[in-house]
Design a protein around this motif. Structure first.
Motif: not given
Length: 349
Positions: A331-337
Motif C-alpha cells: 500500500f501507499t500510505d503515510s508510513q511510506d512517507f
C-alpha cells in the motif's frame, strides 16, 4: 610440525578466501548458463468475414462471393460471416538476461534482494504451435464458379510466438533467510513480488497482457571469494490472464480457399478476436556472477546516484500519485512517507 603448520596455513587461507563482512553487497549479471523452460497455452475465439477479392477498379476479374451455397451468378460481392476458435500450446525455452543485487549478512543470517530485472526470453522469441478452425455460412462464388456449403475447416494463421516476457522486482528491497554451509558458501531463500510483462502473437494479432504482480521465491546458493561472488538460483513463475476484446487481428487479408470444383477462389479475410486467455508456467534458473559494490541507497529515490532535494520532490510526486510503496507493504500510505524520510536523512555511504 611442518604438516601441522601447512594444515593451519591452508585453513587460514580458506577462511580468508571465504570471508564475508557484516554485510556485503554484490552486483550480479546473468550468465549464458541461465535457462527458462516453460509451458505456454492460449485460447482465443473470434468472429469475422470472408468476401471475394473482386474490385471494379483494381481487380475486375477477381472472385465475387454471394450468400447461399447454390444459385446463379448474379451481380454483387457479399460478405460471408464466420466464427472460429484458435488454441496454442507449446514448451518455450530461452536463455534469460538481466541483473540484480544480493546482500548477504552472516551475522543476522539474512539475504537481501534488490533491483531484480530479468528479460526471461533473452534474445529469443519462442514459437508455439497452433490449432485454428473456422466455421462459415454457406456461399457461392463467381469468377470462378464455386459452391461452398457451411463447413468447419482448419485455418492457417501462422504459429504463435512469445514476444515479450519480463520479470521486474516490484518493490525493493526484499529480505529472506541465509544459511552458511561452508566458508564463503551460503544458501538463501528470499520471497518477493515481481511484475510480469507478457506480449505474444496469436491468431494473427499481437496481444499485450496487462502487467501482473505475482509472488515468487528466489532460492539458491551464493559462493563468495574475495570481492567476487557467483550465484545459482531458481524461481518459478505462474501467470493466468484473460484479455478482453475486441482485438483486431486481420483486415482484408488475402486468403485462397480450395474450390470443390477445382483450383482456388480468391477471398479477403477479416478476423477479430472476441477475447484471449493465456496461461504460462515457467521454471527459471539464474546463473549470475559479479563483484562487491556499495549497498543500494534507499534515499536515492530517483536512482541518479545522489541524495538531494530532487529525490524528495520525486518521492512526493509518486506519493500523491499513489505509487510510492516505499516499505513494500503493498500500500501507499503515510508510513511510506516516514520511512522515506528516515532513508533520505540517512543519506548514502
Amino acid at each position: 610440525m611442518s604438516s601441522r603448520l601447512a594444515l593451519f596455513a591452508s585453513t587460514l587461507s580458506l577462511l580468508f578466501v571465504g570471508a564475508v563482512g557484516a554485510q556485503d553487497t554484490y552486483s550480479l549479471t546473468l550468465q549464458p548458463q541461465s535457462t527458462l523452460t516453460g509451458t505456454f497455452t492460449a485460447a482465443a475465439p473470434f468472429t469475422g468475414s470472408l468476401i471475394g477479392d473482386y474490385n471494379a477498379t483494381s481487380n475486375p476479374t477477381g472472385t465475387r462471393t454471394l450468400l447461399g451455397a447454390f444459385g446463379f451468378c448474379t451481380s454483387g460481392n457479399q460478405s460471408v460471416s464466420l466464427s472460429g476458435t484458435g488454441t496454442a500450446s507449446g514448451n518455450p525455452t530461452s536463455t534469460p538476461t538481466g541483473s540484480f543485487t544480493l546482500s548477504v549478512n552472516p551475522a543476522n543470517l539474512t539475504a537481501t534482494l534488490n533491483s531484480l530485472n530479468v528479460n526471461l526470453l533473452g534474445i529469443s522469441q519462442p514459437v508455439i504451435g497452433t490449432n485454428i478452425s473456422i466455421t462459415y455460412q454457406g456461399f457461392r462464388t463467381c469468377q470462378p464458379t464455386g459452391f461452398f456449403p457451411g463447413l468447419t475447416i482448419p485455418l492457417d494463421l501462422g504459429e504463435a510466438s512469445v514476444n515479450v516476457l519480463t520479470a521486474v522486482q516490484t518493490c525493493s528491497p526484499s529480505t529472506g533467510t541465509l544459511v552458511q554451509t561452508a566458508p564463503g558458501a551460503f544458501t538463501f531463500s528470499i520471497p518477493t513480488n515481481v511484475t510480469l510483462g507478457l506480449a505474444f502473437t496469436f491468431n494473427g494479432a499481437e496481444q499485450m497482457a496487462d502487467p501482473t504482480v505475482v509472488p515468487v521465491v528466489l532460492t539458491g546458493v551464493v559462493m563468495v571469494s574475495g570481492t567476487s561472488a557467483t550465484v545459482s538460483a531458481t524461481l518459478n513463475v505462474t501467470q493466468h490472464q484473460e484479455i478482453m476484446g475486441p482485438i483486431p487481428a486481420l483486415v482484408d487479408a488475402p486468403f485462397d480457399l480450395p474450390n470443390p470444383l477445382g483450383g482456388t477462389v480468391g477471398l479477403l479475410l477479416t478476423v477479430t478476436l472476441t477475447s484471449s486467455t493465456v496461461d504460462l508456467i515457467a521454471s527459471v534458473t539464474l546463473a549470475a556472477s559479479g563483484v562487491a559494490g556499495p549497498a543500494p541507497c534507499r534515499g536515492d529515490f530517483n536512482a541518479d546516484t545522489f541524495v538531494n532535494s530532487q529525490d524528495f520532490f520525486d518521492f512526493l510526486a509518486a506519493l500523491f500519485a499513489g505509487d510510492a510503496d516505499f516499505n513494500c507493504s503493498g500500500f501507499t500510505d503515510s508510513q511510506d512517507f516516514f520511512d522515506f524520510l528516515t532513508a533520505f536523512f540517512t543519506g548514502c555511504d
